[in-house]
Design a protein around this motif. Structure first.
Motif, PDB file in Angstrom:
ATOM      1  N   THR A 276      45.737  21.018  50.818  1.00 55.85           N
ATOM      2  CA  THR A 276      44.929  19.833  50.499  1.00 55.85           C
ATOM      3  C   THR A 276      43.719  20.125  49.625  1.00 55.85           C
ATOM      4  O   THR A 276      43.253  19.240  48.917  1.00 55.85           O
ATOM      5  CB  THR A 276      44.428  19.155  51.791  1.00 55.85           C
ATOM      6  OG1 THR A 276      43.680  20.097  52.560  1.00 55.85           O
ATOM      7  CG2 THR A 276      45.577  18.607  52.614  1.00 55.85           C
ATOM      8  N   GLU A 277      43.201  21.323  49.665  1.00 54.65           N
ATOM      9  CA  GLU A 277      41.998  21.663  48.915  1.00 54.65           C
ATOM     10  C   GLU A 277      42.363  22.246  47.552  1.00 54.65           C
ATOM     11  O   GLU A 277      43.314  23.014  47.437  1.00 54.65           O
ATOM     12  CB  GLU A 277      41.150  22.693  49.681  1.00 54.65           C
ATOM     13  CG  GLU A 277      40.630  22.204  51.007  1.00 54.65           C
ATOM     14  CD  GLU A 277      39.548  21.152  50.876  1.00 54.65           C
ATOM     15  OE1 GLU A 277      38.852  21.099  49.836  1.00 54.65           O
ATOM     16  OE2 GLU A 277      39.387  20.373  51.821  1.00 54.65           O
ATOM     17  N   ASP A 278      41.576  21.907  46.543  1.00 55.15           N
ATOM     18  CA  ASP A 278      41.801  22.474  45.210  1.00 55.15           C
ATOM     19  C   ASP A 278      41.475  23.952  45.174  1.00 55.15           C
ATOM     20  O   ASP A 278      42.145  24.730  44.509  1.00 55.15           O
ATOM     21  CB  ASP A 278      40.949  21.747  44.166  1.00 55.15           C
ATOM     22  CG  ASP A 278      41.435  20.333  43.919  1.00 55.15           C
ATOM     23  OD1 ASP A 278      42.639  20.079  44.096  1.00 55.15           O
ATOM     24  OD2 ASP A 278      40.603  19.495  43.557  1.00 55.15           O
TER      25      ASP A 278
ATOM     26  N   CYS B 140      34.415  30.303  39.852  1.00 56.18           N
ATOM     27  CA  CYS B 140      35.124  31.174  38.913  1.00 56.18           C
ATOM     28  C   CYS B 140      36.307  31.915  39.559  1.00 56.18           C
ATOM     29  O   CYS B 140      37.067  32.579  38.874  1.00 56.18           O
ATOM     30  CB  CYS B 140      34.165  32.152  38.245  1.00 56.18           C
ATOM     31  SG  CYS B 140      33.284  33.208  39.381  1.00 56.18           S
ATOM     32  N   ILE B 141      36.443  31.786  40.872  1.00 51.49           N
ATOM     33  CA  ILE B 141      37.592  32.368  41.569  1.00 51.49           C
ATOM     34  C   ILE B 141      38.521  31.220  41.929  1.00 51.49           C
ATOM     35  O   ILE B 141      38.136  30.295  42.628  1.00 51.49           O
ATOM     36  CB  ILE B 141      37.161  33.091  42.868  1.00 51.49           C
ATOM     37  CG1 ILE B 141      36.059  34.116  42.620  1.00 51.49           C
ATOM     38  CG2 ILE B 141      38.365  33.694  43.579  1.00 51.49           C
ATOM     39  CD1 ILE B 141      36.486  35.333  41.876  1.00 51.49           C
ATOM     40  N   LYS B 142      39.751  31.285  41.431  1.00 51.30           N
ATOM     41  CA  LYS B 142      40.721  30.233  41.728  1.00 51.30           C
ATOM     42  C   LYS B 142      42.073  30.859  42.030  1.00 51.30           C
ATOM     43  O   LYS B 142      42.529  31.728  41.296  1.00 51.30           O
ATOM     44  CB  LYS B 142      40.870  29.277  40.547  1.00 51.30           C
ATOM     45  CG  LYS B 142      39.651  28.414  40.360  1.00 51.30           C
ATOM     46  CD  LYS B 142      39.910  27.338  39.338  1.00 51.30           C
ATOM     47  CE  LYS B 142      38.687  26.629  39.149  1.00 51.30           C
ATOM     48  NZ  LYS B 142      38.076  25.728  38.748  1.00 51.30           N
ATOM     49  N   ALA B 143      42.670  30.381  43.120  1.00 55.88           N
ATOM     50  CA  ALA B 143      44.015  30.833  43.520  1.00 55.88           C
ATOM     51  C   ALA B 143      44.116  32.352  43.539  1.00 55.88           C
ATOM     52  O   ALA B 143      45.102  32.923  43.099  1.00 55.88           O
ATOM     53  CB  ALA B 143      45.068  30.220  42.604  1.00 55.88           C
ATOM     54  N   GLY B 144      43.071  33.003  44.028  1.00 59.81           N
ATOM     55  CA  GLY B 144      43.082  34.448  44.152  1.00 59.81           C
ATOM     56  C   GLY B 144      42.799  35.207  42.873  1.00 59.81           C
ATOM     57  O   GLY B 144      42.725  36.422  42.867  1.00 59.81           O
TER      58      GLY B 144
ATOM     59  N   GLU C 279      36.325  39.621  46.833  1.00 56.46           N
ATOM     60  CA  GLU C 279      36.544  40.178  48.171  1.00 56.46           C
ATOM     61  C   GLU C 279      36.222  39.149  49.253  1.00 56.46           C
ATOM     62  O   GLU C 279      36.945  39.029  50.246  1.00 56.46           O
ATOM     63  CB  GLU C 279      35.704  41.443  48.375  1.00 56.46           C
ATOM     64  CG  GLU C 279      35.957  42.091  49.717  1.00 56.46           C
ATOM     65  CD  GLU C 279      35.213  43.409  49.899  1.00 56.46           C
ATOM     66  OE1 GLU C 279      35.577  44.145  50.821  1.00 56.46           O
ATOM     67  OE2 GLU C 279      34.271  43.696  49.131  1.00 56.46           O
ATOM     68  N   LEU C 280      35.152  38.388  49.066  1.00 55.28           N
ATOM     69  CA  LEU C 280      34.803  37.342  50.030  1.00 55.28           C
ATOM     70  C   LEU C 280      35.919  36.300  50.109  1.00 55.28           C
ATOM     71  O   LEU C 280      36.286  35.847  51.197  1.00 55.28           O
ATOM     72  CB  LEU C 280      33.470  36.688  49.661  1.00 55.28           C
ATOM     73  CG  LEU C 280      32.993  35.580  50.596  1.00 55.28           C
ATOM     74  CD1 LEU C 280      32.857  36.081  52.033  1.00 55.28           C
ATOM     75  CD2 LEU C 280      31.675  35.000  50.091  1.00 55.28           C
ATOM     76  N   ASP C 281      36.475  35.931  48.975  1.00 54.15           N
ATOM     77  CA  ASP C 281      37.597  34.993  48.944  1.00 54.15           C
ATOM     78  C   ASP C 281      38.787  35.565  49.704  1.00 54.15           C
ATOM     79  O   ASP C 281      39.413  34.865  50.503  1.00 54.15           O
ATOM     80  CB  ASP C 281      37.970  34.682  47.490  1.00 54.15           C
ATOM     81  CG  ASP C 281      39.090  33.666  47.375  1.00 54.15           C
ATOM     82  OD1 ASP C 281      39.030  32.625  48.073  1.00 54.15           O
ATOM     83  OD2 ASP C 281      40.027  33.903  46.591  1.00 54.15           O
ATOM     84  N   ASP C 282      39.096  36.821  49.470  1.00 52.18           N
ATOM     85  CA  ASP C 282      40.219  37.470  50.153  1.00 52.18           C
ATOM     86  C   ASP C 282      39.997  37.512  51.670  1.00 52.18           C
ATOM     87  O   ASP C 282      40.914  37.232  52.450  1.00 52.18           O
ATOM     88  CB  ASP C 282      40.435  38.891  49.629  1.00 52.18           C
ATOM     89  CG  ASP C 282      40.931  38.929  48.193  1.00 52.18           C
ATOM     90  OD1 ASP C 282      41.397  37.890  47.682  1.00 52.18           O
ATOM     91  OD2 ASP C 282      40.825  40.017  47.573  1.00 52.18           O
TER      92      ASP C 282
END
Length: 138
Positions: free
Chosen positions: A83-85, A92-96, A114-117
């Motif tokens: 549901t989230e984009d 600047c981080i999108k879809a990994g 790394e925070l995203d991961d």
């Protein structure tokens, strides 16, 4: 990471379906009434959940929505990503991946990545069943 109302409501819809899994198909009106949400907004949300193959729908008098799998087989991460984009901490981080014209000169990119991961990995460890039982946080 900023989870929008769409993501929060998606989790609540999935939790509602999980808590009433033995009742078969559940109408969107029933869910909307129980959760206090707008039917129109929920239609958009369940559309995303259906497109991601997270729920099954049926039309007709006895129609509605139900889970395709057991509650312990759904991660919060997969629900939010349906549901989230973007769940990343920065735009600047999108879809990994990194999507920024300044990425080659940005010393902070590895930290944001790394925070995203870490965030996605954590959300993938939390299931609907974990939220229902609450045992994970006791």
């Amino acid at each position: 990471m900023n989870v929008t109302s769409k993501g929060r409501y998606a989790i609540q819809v999935m939790l509602d379906l999980a808590q009433h899994v033995d009742e078969g198909f559940i109408s969107l009106k029933t869910i909307a009434d129980r959760q206090g949400y707008s039917m129109k907004y929920l239609e958009m949300i369940v559309g995303s959940l259906k497109k991601a193959n997270l729920v099954l729908s049926s039309r007709g008098k006895e129609g509605g929505y139900k889970l395709l799998k057991a509650p312990e087989e759904y991660s919060v991460g997969e629900i939010l990503r349906s549901t989230e984009d973007n769940l990343a901490p920065v735009s600047c981080i999108k879809a990994g991946g990194v999507s920024c014209e300044h990425a080659s000169a940005c010393l902070a990119i590895p930290m944001w990545k790394e925070l995203d991961d870490i965030t996605n990995a954590y959300l993938d460890t939390v299931t609907l069943q974990d939220l229902i039982s609450g045992e994970k946080w006791k």
